[in-house]
Design an enzyme around this catalytic site. Sequence first.
Site, short mmCIF file in Angstrom:
data_model
loop_
_atom_site.label_atom_id
_atom_site.label_comp_id
_atom_site.label_asym_id
_atom_site.label_seq_id
_atom_site.Cartn_x
_atom_site.Cartn_y
_atom_site.Cartn_z
N HIS A 37 0.84 -1.21 0.00
CA HIS A 37 0.00 0.00 0.00
C HIS A 37 0.87 1.26 0.00
CE1 HIS A 37 -3.00 -2.81 1.99
NE2 HIS A 37 -3.68 -2.34 0.96
N GLY A 150 -3.31 -1.68 -7.16
CA GLY A 150 -2.24 -2.67 -7.34
C GLY A 150 -2.64 -3.75 -8.33
N LYS A 152 -1.95 -6.81 -8.08
CA LYS A 152 -2.26 -8.10 -7.45
C LYS A 152 -3.73 -8.44 -7.72
CE LYS A 152 -2.99 -8.74 -2.99
NZ LYS A 152 -4.29 -9.49 -2.95
N ARG A 190 -4.39 -10.08 4.12
CA ARG A 190 -4.74 -11.41 4.63
C ARG A 190 -3.53 -12.21 5.11
NH1 ARG A 190 -8.85 -10.65 0.74
NH2 ARG A 190 -10.92 -11.19 1.53
#
Length: 283
Positions: A37, A150, A152, A190
């Site tokens: 982040h 992002g 991801k 997570r």
Amino acid sequence: MEVYSEKQQIITVIEAFKAKKQTLGLVPTMGALHHGHLALVKKALDANDKVVVSIFVNPTQFDNKEDLLKYPRTLECDLELLKTLGKQNILVYAPTVDDIYEGKTLSEHFDFDGLEHEMEGKFRTGHFDGVGTVVKRLFDIIKPDNAYFGEKDFQQLQIIKKMVEKHNMPLNIIGCPIYREPSGLAMSSRNTRLNSEHKKAVPFIYKTLKTAKMRFGTKSADNVSQWVGKQFENHDLLTLEYFIIAEISTLKTVKRKIKNNKYRAFIAVYADDVRLIDNIALN
């Protein structure tokens, strides 16, 4: 660091920035911030006069209520991490559910030209309607010039680009590379829920993706997918939910490679009850 929990407060501040012709970046997050982040926030700070970081665990994008309850909420730690980047040009918007949804916690329905039905959309009912709803509301409140996401969550990135295109929203969507732990594991909020045994096991995910990329140079997409499936068949700690090779603009599963098309491999894996996703560019 200025922290706002009500949209009218932050709208007033933003209007003053806009009056001075200052550019505004937005980094939407669900909190439990990590260095991935921070990389997004740094990129936004480099290109904008001011940056808003939103911290909001959005209930409408969770198809699993237990996952919503377990999702880490660490606002004080998040603020301390953001302060390491300096306090001057960062504003934090940490709203309540009522502030975003005004008493009606429901998703709008979106048409993302089919992108929403691939991969995550097949396994998480209503997920992208929830994502579209909250991101659209954040864009309406913050009115950023640039918003940062992002890679991801590559499917999410493509879907938000599609939403901006279809709704003629006046902002730029900027995708940022996946930020990884030293082990190769894609950084995720997570990851904090992984126990010590699973932390040792999960680097296998990225290792498998890298080998899949190498094999994709000489093998068919189907051959690579079968090979990945076999790698997880006998793994004691990790369970493969899906592995898909897709063309990046449509996200449809590849049946046959076509010259000059760009492909990416996507994976979702369970480590006990923690669901991890990752992806890698193949060409």
